[in-house]
Design a protein around this motif. Structure first.
Motif, mmCIF file in Angstrom:
data_model
loop_
_atom_site.group_PDB
_atom_site.id
_atom_site.type_symbol
_atom_site.label_atom_id
_atom_site.label_comp_id
_atom_site.label_asym_id
_atom_site.label_seq_id
_atom_site.Cartn_x
_atom_site.Cartn_y
_atom_site.Cartn_z
ATOM 1 N N GLY A 51 11.525 -46.087 -12.176
ATOM 2 C CA GLY A 51 11.678 -45.452 -10.865
ATOM 3 C C GLY A 51 11.306 -43.985 -10.892
ATOM 4 O O GLY A 51 10.670 -43.469 -9.959
ATOM 5 N N PHE A 102 17.315 -47.817 -8.770
ATOM 6 C CA PHE A 102 15.867 -47.605 -8.850
ATOM 7 C C PHE A 102 15.379 -46.806 -7.637
ATOM 8 O O PHE A 102 14.634 -45.832 -7.777
ATOM 9 C CB PHE A 102 15.149 -48.963 -8.918
ATOM 10 N N ALA A 103 15.816 -47.202 -6.439
ATOM 11 C CA ALA A 103 15.381 -46.523 -5.215
ATOM 12 C C ALA A 103 15.861 -45.069 -5.174
ATOM 13 O O ALA A 103 15.114 -44.170 -4.768
ATOM 14 C CB ALA A 103 15.880 -47.286 -3.989
ATOM 15 N N MET A 160 18.617 -52.263 -8.332
ATOM 16 C CA MET A 160 17.507 -51.890 -7.457
ATOM 17 C C MET A 160 17.862 -50.698 -6.566
ATOM 18 O O MET A 160 16.988 -49.887 -6.231
ATOM 19 C CB MET A 160 17.055 -53.086 -6.612
ATOM 20 N N THR A 161 19.118 -50.572 -6.194
ATOM 21 C CA THR A 161 19.554 -49.391 -5.441
ATOM 22 C C THR A 161 19.418 -48.149 -6.307
ATOM 23 O O THR A 161 18.941 -47.102 -5.846
ATOM 24 C CB THR A 161 21.006 -49.568 -4.946
ATOM 25 N N TYR A 195 13.774 -43.128 -7.654
ATOM 26 C CA TYR A 195 12.417 -43.032 -7.098
ATOM 27 C C TYR A 195 12.356 -41.884 -6.086
ATOM 28 O O TYR A 195 11.475 -41.015 -6.153
ATOM 29 C CB TYR A 195 12.056 -44.362 -6.433
ATOM 30 N N LEU A 196 13.307 -41.869 -5.156
ATOM 31 C CA LEU A 196 13.321 -40.833 -4.123
ATOM 32 C C LEU A 196 13.608 -39.451 -4.705
ATOM 33 O O LEU A 196 13.010 -38.448 -4.296
ATOM 34 C CB LEU A 196 14.340 -41.174 -3.039
ATOM 35 N N CYS A 252 7.438 -43.831 -11.265
ATOM 36 C CA CYS A 252 6.821 -44.303 -10.018
ATOM 37 C C CYS A 252 6.956 -43.261 -8.910
ATOM 38 O O CYS A 252 5.981 -42.942 -8.223
ATOM 39 C CB CYS A 252 7.468 -45.607 -9.545
ATOM 40 N N GLY A 253 8.149 -42.733 -8.725
ATOM 41 C CA GLY A 253 8.380 -41.762 -7.652
ATOM 42 C C GLY A 253 7.599 -40.483 -7.849
ATOM 43 O O GLY A 253 6.991 -39.956 -6.908
ATOM 44 N N SER A 313 7.465 -56.940 -9.864
ATOM 45 C CA SER A 313 7.785 -57.900 -8.804
ATOM 46 C C SER A 313 7.521 -59.333 -9.237
ATOM 47 O O SER A 313 8.326 -60.224 -8.974
ATOM 48 C CB SER A 313 6.968 -57.595 -7.542
#
Length: 176
Positions: A112, A57-58, A54-55, A61-62, A115-116, A33
């Protein structure tokens, strides 16, 4: 008769170990960040492309969070935390050192994923520690993640500014 001695207590209790992992996850997210604007400028990534990255990444992550149950069937939560924490560190470093738009995308996917997966594993282990202690600890663990995020954002900004100055100093001077 034998003298009784108190057993020395380990510095790394399960509670402390899980708190450290929460802090490390927050630290990685904070470093990204704090440094992301500088990195995106360095590689020439446009805001719409950053939104796509970033989408992605999300989504990763999920998906990684969703796979946590499958992975934890093969390895213990402790093994996963011990393995994933340094991998998250390496993924964070790779992302921060990205030199092109393609490497930002690759870095965000890898970052991601780790992290997830670490997120769901550390929360599962945190719940186990909370159960074993018989008192609420998850709020403290999440506070550690928040502290890691704050420290990481500050460090990421400082690193980005200082590396930005070094990168500018290394560029050849324009000939007028």
């Amino acid at each position: 008769f034998a003298a009784t001695r108190a057993k020395p207590q380990s510095l790394f209790t399960p509670r402390i170990a899980v708190a450290i992992v929460f802090f490390v996850l927050g630290l990685g997210l904070g470093l990204w960040s704090g440094a992301s604007a500088s990195i995106l400028q360095r590689v020439g990534m446009s805001p719409p492309l950053f939104g796509v990255a970033m989408t992605l990444f999300a989504i990763v992550y999920l998906a990684a969070m969703s796979s946590g149950g499958l992975v934890s069937r093969r390895f213990t939560l402790r093994q996963l935390m011990l393995g994933l924490t340094p991998l998250l560190g390496a993924a964070t470093a790779g992302l921060l050192l990205s030199t092109s738009i393609a490497w930002v995308f690759v870095g965000l996917v890898v970052f991601g994923f780790f992290c997830g997966l670490l997120d769901v594993i550390m929360n599962s282990e945190g719940t186990r520690v909370e159960h074993d202690l018989g008192r609420t600890t998850l709020a403290t663990f999440h506070a550690c993640a928040s502290c890691g995020l704050a420290v990481g954002a500050i460090l990421g900004s400082v690193i980005a500014v200082n590396l930005g100055d070094v990168a500018i100093a290394r560029q050849p001077a324009a000939i007028e």
